[in-house]
Design an enzyme around this catalytic site. Structure first.
Site, PDB file in Angstrom:
ATOM      1  CD1 TRP A 156      10.053  27.771  31.341  1.00  0.00           C
ATOM      2  CD2 TRP A 156      12.186  28.175  30.797  1.00  0.00           C
ATOM      3  NE1 TRP A 156      10.149  27.759  29.970  1.00  0.00           N
ATOM      4  CE2 TRP A 156      11.447  28.002  29.603  1.00  0.00           C
ATOM      5  CE3 TRP A 156      13.554  28.446  30.705  1.00  0.00           C
ATOM      6  CZ2 TRP A 156      12.029  28.097  28.338  1.00  0.00           C
ATOM      7  CZ3 TRP A 156      14.130  28.539  29.442  1.00  0.00           C
ATOM      8  CH2 TRP A 156      13.378  28.364  28.284  1.00  0.00           C
ATOM      9  CE  LYS A 180       2.220  28.702  36.934  1.00  0.00           C
ATOM     10  NZ  LYS A 180       3.249  27.675  36.993  1.00  0.00           N
ATOM     11  N   PRO A 181       5.418  30.138  40.350  1.00  0.00           N
ATOM     12  CG  PRO A 181       6.928  28.980  41.704  1.00  0.00           C
ATOM     13  CD  PRO A 181       5.511  29.466  41.657  1.00  0.00           C
ATOM     14  CD  GLU A 255       6.634  43.268  31.144  1.00  0.00           C
ATOM     15  OE1 GLU A 255       7.376  43.289  30.152  1.00  0.00           O
ATOM     16  OE2 GLU A 255       6.227  44.292  31.716  1.00  0.00           O
ATOM     17  N   GLY A 257       6.856  37.738  24.660  1.00  0.00           N
ATOM     18  CA  GLY A 257       8.095  37.408  23.965  1.00  0.00           C
ATOM     19  C   GLY A 257       8.630  38.522  23.080  1.00  0.00           C
ATOM     20  CB  CYS A 289      11.796  38.243  26.866  1.00  0.00           C
ATOM     21  SG  CYS A 289      12.509  39.355  28.090  1.00  0.00           S
ATOM     22  CD  GLU A 386      10.198  34.619  22.464  1.00  0.00           C
ATOM     23  OE1 GLU A 386       9.088  34.167  22.770  1.00  0.00           O
ATOM     24  OE2 GLU A 386      10.816  35.438  23.165  1.00  0.00           O
ATOM     25  CG  PHE A 388      12.749  31.517  24.579  1.00  0.00           C
ATOM     26  CD1 PHE A 388      12.828  32.891  24.579  1.00  0.00           C
ATOM     27  CD2 PHE A 388      12.614  30.870  25.807  1.00  0.00           C
ATOM     28  CE1 PHE A 388      12.779  33.625  25.766  1.00  0.00           C
ATOM     29  CE2 PHE A 388      12.576  31.574  27.004  1.00  0.00           C
ATOM     30  CZ  PHE A 388      12.648  32.953  26.972  1.00  0.00           C
TER      31      PHE A 388
END
Ligand code: NAD
Length: 484
Positions: A156, A180-181, A255, A257, A289, A386, A388
């Site tokens: 997202w 698939k978003p 791909e 974190g 990321c 991470e 975020f």
């Protein structure tokens, strides 16, 4: 505005097979503003069938590289035309200022589509000399064929840009796709699919199925006619995907974190390093990321640098990103808000010095104060995991060797930045850090021509650049017997 978003399958909007829906929530107001279809395995099946039809028998299969390239150029033009709208879709869905996607994400997507247009007719094979076949000469050559129907699973934080990294490359290679978003941000992928239809891509080449990872994502990973899963997201989901899709011998690109170090030597330009570290920490509320969240600073300047970072953090105006002067919106969702606050509390509990920010308790909206910790060590949770979110951890080092050792003492390996005016040291350190991308006196640029990806827990494979398109092909070898 109430949005009612559906899947996009074979060129048409369709509801979920069982009619269920997912609520979309505004991170500034915490109000529901719409919903998207909650996809099922049956929906995935339908979308994969449409993609497979185009791949095997459709008009798409008949197009050569140059023709695919022309469609990609048209799509790039349409994305550019709709820059403001696409930036607004992505920004509003996660409470980000639209200025960032307007300046970075959408232009980057356009550049990727244009670059891929050029790669589409350059995916060449090789002619390979061999020893022949039982005494008879042969001609052996290879061709590059599309890998097949791709399942593209997207997070997202930068929905359009990350979707296009996958889409541009796989279309250049002649593949078809089911996207698939993220369940939080389906808007821009759906608009992109509509733009592709306007550009003239045959229906079924690009399909979008909205829904949850455990349902739509999993169904893609298990589907017998998906040849490759291209995933961007968390290591936890990546691990699960590797288990599900890997066991079925699908190609899997991950791909994941990062916990990227910013290494600031005492000979660096203080102001440039400060500006760069601040950007690396706070752009997109730290939900990037490659966020430079581990700031390793040489002892002589460490206190001054940490204090300056704290001043910069305190100066950031947090609020509704649609209001003038506001520089930082909320984090994207409640789970993220709780996670960031939990880590800030852990940092305090584990003994780091809180210089700015802290645990946030806003009345409404998932707002987090930009936070800086100093006097941290590399074993603390705020240095290892991470987060975020807009949280920076300053760790002091004495020597170059120690800086490199600290930088590499991480399960992640996505990106790093080296701040120094010593040219030789810059190259030496860039060579020594175990990551996918290094910036020297800059944050690693995201350029359509550069490969992007990580090592260790940061992922497997590269997106971007010519290699990114090649990664959506299979090399087939053909040998012809040449008797006299
Ligand atoms: P996430 O892993 O929760 O979700 C990412 C996507 O995967 C979503 O579409 C989700 O629905 C789906 N998904 C989740 N579990 C799944 C499963 N078991 N099977 C199939 N699909 C599944 O990640 P997120 O919270 O959306 O994004 C944040 C993460 O993404 C961070 O770790 C960030 O570093 C990473 N990220 C990496 C890059 C990169 O280029 N390396 C770029 C952006 C974000």
């Amino acid at each position: 505005m109430t949005e009612h978003l559906n899947h996009f399958i074979a060129g048409t909007g369709v509801e979920a097979s069982d009619g269920r829906r997912i609520a979309l929530v505004n991170p500034v107001t915490e109000q529901v503003y719409g919903s998207c279809a909650r996809g099922t395995a049956e929906d995935v099946d339908r979308a994969v069938a449409a993609a497979q039809r185009q791949l095997e028998h459709g008009a798409w299969r008949q197009l050569d590289g140059a023709q695919r390239g022309r469609l990609l150029v048209k799509l790039a033009d349409l994305v550019e035309r709709d820059t403001d709208m696409l930036a607004d879709l992505d920004a509003d869905a996660i409470g980000r200022s639209p200025l960032e996607p307007r300046r970075l994400d959408v232009p980057n997507a356009v550049a990727n589509l244009r670059a891929a247009a050029g790669w589409a007719n350059q995916l060449e094979g090789r002619t390979i000399p061999t020893g022949g076949y039982f005494g008879t000469k042969t001609l052996s050559y290879t061709v590059r064929e599309p890998v097949g129907v791709v399942g593209a699973i997207v997070p997202w934080n930068s929905p359009l840009m990350i979707t296009v990294w996958k889409l541009a490359a796989l279309l250049a290679a002649g593949c078809t796709v089911v996207i698939k978003p993220s369940e939080e941000t389906p808007q821009s992928a759906l608009h992109l699919a509509a733009l592709a239809q306007e550009a003239g891509f045959p229906d079924g080449v690009i399909n979008v199925v909205t829904g949850y990872g455990a349902e739509v994502g999993r169904a893609l990973c298990e589907h017998p006619h998906i040849a490759k899963i291209s995933f961007t997201g968390s290591p936890e989901a990546g691990r699960e995907i590797q288990r599900t899709a890997g066991v079925l011998f699908k190609h899997v690109a991950l791909e994941l974190g990062g916990k990227s170090p910013q290494i600031v030597f005492d000979d660096a330009s203080f102001e440039d390093a400060l500006r760069g570290c601040t950007l690396g920490l706070f752009a997109n509320q730290g939900q990037i990321c490659a966020a430079g969240s581990r700031i390793l600073v040489q002892r002589g300047i460490a206190d001054r640098f940490a204090a300056a970072l704290a001043d910069a953090a305190q100066a950031v105006k947090v609020g509704d990103p649609r209001e003038p002067g506001v520089q930082m919106g909320p984090v994207a969702k409640k789970a993220q808000f709780d996670r960031v606050n939990r880590y800030i509390q852990l940092g305090i509990d584990q003994g780091a010095t809180l210089l700015a920010g802290g645990v946030s308790t806003p009345e409404r909206g998932w707002f987090v104060r930009p936070t800086i910790f100093a006097n941290a060590n590399n074993d603390m949770a705020i240095a290892r995991d991470e987060i975020f979110g807009p949280v920076g951890t300053v760790i002091t080092f004495d020597s170059e060797e120690e800086a490199v050792a600290l930088a590499n003492d991480s399960t992640y390996g996505l990106a790093a930045t080296v701040w120094t005016t010593d040219l030789v040291r810059a190259h030496r350190v860039a060579g020594a850090v175990k990551v996918g991308a290094v910036g020297v006196n800059c944050w690693s640029p995201l350029d359509a021509n550069l490969p992007w990806g990580g090592v260790k827990t940061s992922g497997i494979g590269r997106e971007g650049g010519f290699g990114g398109a090649m990664a959506y092909t299979e090399e087939k070898v053909i040998t012809v017997l040449l008797p006299k």
